[in-house]
Design a protein around this motif. Structure first.
Motif, PDB file in Angstrom:
ATOM      1  N   ASN A  49       0.819  -1.221   0.000  1.00  0.00           N
ATOM      2  CA  ASN A  49       0.000   0.000   0.000  1.00  0.00           C
ATOM      3  C   ASN A  49       0.852   1.270   0.000  1.00  0.00           C
ATOM      4  N   HIS A 108       3.192   2.072   2.225  1.00  0.00           N
ATOM      5  CA  HIS A 108       3.714   2.495   3.526  1.00  0.00           C
ATOM      6  C   HIS A 108       5.139   1.987   3.744  1.00  0.00           C
ATOM      7  N   ARG A 163       8.152   2.877  19.530  1.00  0.00           N
ATOM      8  CA  ARG A 163       6.717   3.045  19.712  1.00  0.00           C
ATOM      9  C   ARG A 163       5.951   2.144  18.761  1.00  0.00           C
ATOM     10  N   ALA A 170       6.566   1.498  14.823  1.00  0.00           N
ATOM     11  CA  ALA A 170       7.936   1.911  14.486  1.00  0.00           C
ATOM     12  C   ALA A 170       8.583   0.978  13.455  1.00  0.00           C
ATOM     13  N   THR A 192       7.947  -5.809  11.778  1.00  0.00           N
ATOM     14  CA  THR A 192       8.366  -5.911  10.373  1.00  0.00           C
ATOM     15  C   THR A 192       9.822  -6.386  10.306  1.00  0.00           C
TER      16      THR A 192
HETATM   17  N1  LIG Z   1       0.912  -5.803   5.777  1.00  0.00           N
HETATM   18  C1  LIG Z   1       1.005  -4.486   5.941  1.00  0.00           C
HETATM   19  N2  LIG Z   1       0.570  -3.640   5.003  1.00  0.00           N
HETATM   20  C2  LIG Z   1       0.680  -2.302   5.164  1.00  0.00           C
HETATM   21  N3  LIG Z   1       1.245  -1.719   6.228  1.00  0.00           N
HETATM   22  C3  LIG Z   1       1.700  -2.511   7.204  1.00  0.00           C
HETATM   23  C4  LIG Z   1       1.611  -3.942   7.121  1.00  0.00           C
HETATM   24  N4  LIG Z   1       2.143  -4.468   8.249  1.00  0.00           N
HETATM   25  C5  LIG Z   1       2.546  -3.429   8.996  1.00  0.00           C
HETATM   26  N5  LIG Z   1       2.289  -2.249   8.369  1.00  0.00           N
HETATM   27  C6  LIG Z   1       2.594  -0.901   8.867  1.00  0.00           C
HETATM   28  O1  LIG Z   1       3.986  -0.794   9.028  1.00  0.00           O
HETATM   29  C7  LIG Z   1       4.312  -0.057  10.205  1.00  0.00           C
HETATM   30  C8  LIG Z   1       5.187  -0.909  11.104  1.00  0.00           C
HETATM   31  O2  LIG Z   1       4.435  -1.992  11.598  1.00  0.00           O
HETATM   32  P1  LIG Z   1       5.020  -3.020  12.650  1.00  0.00           P
HETATM   33  O3  LIG Z   1       3.977  -4.037  12.898  1.00  0.00           O
HETATM   34  O4  LIG Z   1       6.338  -3.473  12.175  1.00  0.00           O
HETATM   35  O5  LIG Z   1       5.202  -2.073  13.918  1.00  0.00           O
HETATM   36  P2  LIG Z   1       5.637  -2.452  15.387  1.00  0.00           P
HETATM   37  O6  LIG Z   1       6.800  -1.589  15.730  1.00  0.00           O
HETATM   38  O7  LIG Z   1       5.803  -3.896  15.540  1.00  0.00           O
HETATM   39  O8  LIG Z   1       4.363  -1.943  16.232  1.00  0.00           O
HETATM   40  P3  LIG Z   1       3.712  -2.578  17.571  1.00  0.00           P
HETATM   41  O9  LIG Z   1       4.581  -2.101  18.689  1.00  0.00           O
HETATM   42  O10 LIG Z   1       2.346  -1.935  17.631  1.00  0.00           O
HETATM   43  O11 LIG Z   1       3.666  -4.048  17.424  1.00  0.00           O
HETATM   44  C9  LIG Z   1       2.975   0.322  10.831  1.00  0.00           C
HETATM   45  O12 LIG Z   1       2.680   1.651  10.464  1.00  0.00           O
HETATM   46  C10 LIG Z   1       1.999  -0.636  10.215  1.00  0.00           C
HETATM   47  O13 LIG Z   1       0.714  -0.069  10.117  1.00  0.00           O
END
Ligand SMILES: Nc1ncnc2c1ncn2[C@@H]1O[C@H](COP(=O)(O)OP(=O)(O)OP(=O)(O)O)[C@@H](O)[C@H]1O
Ligand SMILES: [Mg+2]
Length: 254
Positions: free
Chosen positions: A15, A17, A38, A41, A45
């Motif tokens: 998408n 991002h 946070r 962050a 991923t």
């Molecule tokens: N499959 C996806 N498609 C689009 N955007 C995604 C996808 N997976 C994650 N994101 C976006 O990528 C960014 C990082 O997500 P991620 O899950 O890695 O964060 P995180 O640091 O693990 O957060 P949390 O502490 O809430 O688990 C976020 O803005 C999320 O919305």
């Protein structure tokens, strides 16, 4: 060469991002690394890319000399059998006993006829029993996973992951579903078995206090970039501000 070398890792989701902009880090055998940042962050991923569960858009990840991004499906399967993953929601097989769940950690080592028939040798069983004992759950060996408490489930997951004899352990918010006291105990179990076995361990975690207490090193991620990489002692207010800048309450002005 480092056991794990990540260079210029970038992840842009379909998408558009950009979850990871430019992440580089190295880590060595036996290190326990806490990854903080946070929500959103990019911590999960990062872990999913390292585990080969999703393909990043750019950069490289080399584990023990093997390129995870360039690996074929077959190579990736072999690599993954040496990467232990611990999930926030445990991911156990509910209807199987604790010990059988731990034994599934031996699947990557179980070759030949045994693997076809789902039989595990005495040696595999001994390893699984030993690891269940290490997390204090031998008395629950026969109990179905769905009849265990949250803390017990996560201990089973730790025993399963360590039974893989992994090169690398990845834990994504392993104690986020547990109460604070239990969180400390389960982190203690995870850190202890990882240290005893000298396994490089990366733990995504929200509680800075737990990162300080159990990690050798902390990596702070903000908006897909590494903004801190150093000892827990270095996590002062300035650093925490950089890591959590956007969701720390504004300082009150008298
Ligand atoms: N499959 C996806 N498609 C689009 N955007 C995604 C996808 N997976 C994650 N994101 C976006 O990528 C960014 C990082 O997500 P991620 O899950 O890695 O964060 P995180 O640091 O693990 O957060 P949390 O502490 O809430 O688990 C976020 O803005 C999320 O919305
Ligand atoms: Mg996450």
């Amino acid at each position: 060469m480092s056991l794990l070398t990540i260079e210029k890792l970038r992840m842009v989701y379909p998408n558009g991002h950009q979850a990871l902009s430019d992440v580089s880090l190295r880590a060595e055998r036996g290190e326990i690394v806490a990854v903080i940042g946070r929500s959103g962050a990019g911590k999960s991923t990062l872990l999913r890319c390292i585990a080969g569960l999703q393909k990043p858009s750019g950069g490289s990840i080399v584990l023990d000399g093997a390129d995870i991004i360039a690996a074929s499906e077959a190579q990736l399967r072999r690599l993954r059998s040496r990467i232990g993953f611990i999930w926030q929601e445990y991911n156990l097989v509910d209807r199987l006993p604790a010990l059988t769940n731990v034994l599934t950690g031996r699947l990557g080592h179980n070759r030949g006829l045994g693997s076809l028939l789902g039989h595990f040798s005495r040696e595999h069983r001994a390893i699984a029993v030993h690891n269940l004992e290490r997390v204090g759950l031998l008395d629950k060996a026969r109990q179905r996973a769905d009849q265990l408490s949250g803390g017990e489930k996560q201990r089973v997951a730790i025993a399963r992951a360590i039974s893989q004899e992994p090169t690398l352990l990845l834990a994504d918010e392993p104690v986020a579903s547990l109460d604070p006291e239990l969180a400390v105990q389960v982190m203690d179990d995870l850190a202890r078995v990882a240290r005893e076995d000298g396994v490089l361990t990366l733990i995504n975690i929200h509680q800075v206090e737990l990162a300080r207490q159990f990690a050798d090193r902390v990596v702070g991620i903000a908006r897909g970039l590494v903004v801190y990489d150093g000892p827990p002692d270095g996590l002062d207010d300035t650093v925490l501000d950089q890591v959590y800048r956007f969701d720390r309450p504004a300082r009150r002005v008298a």
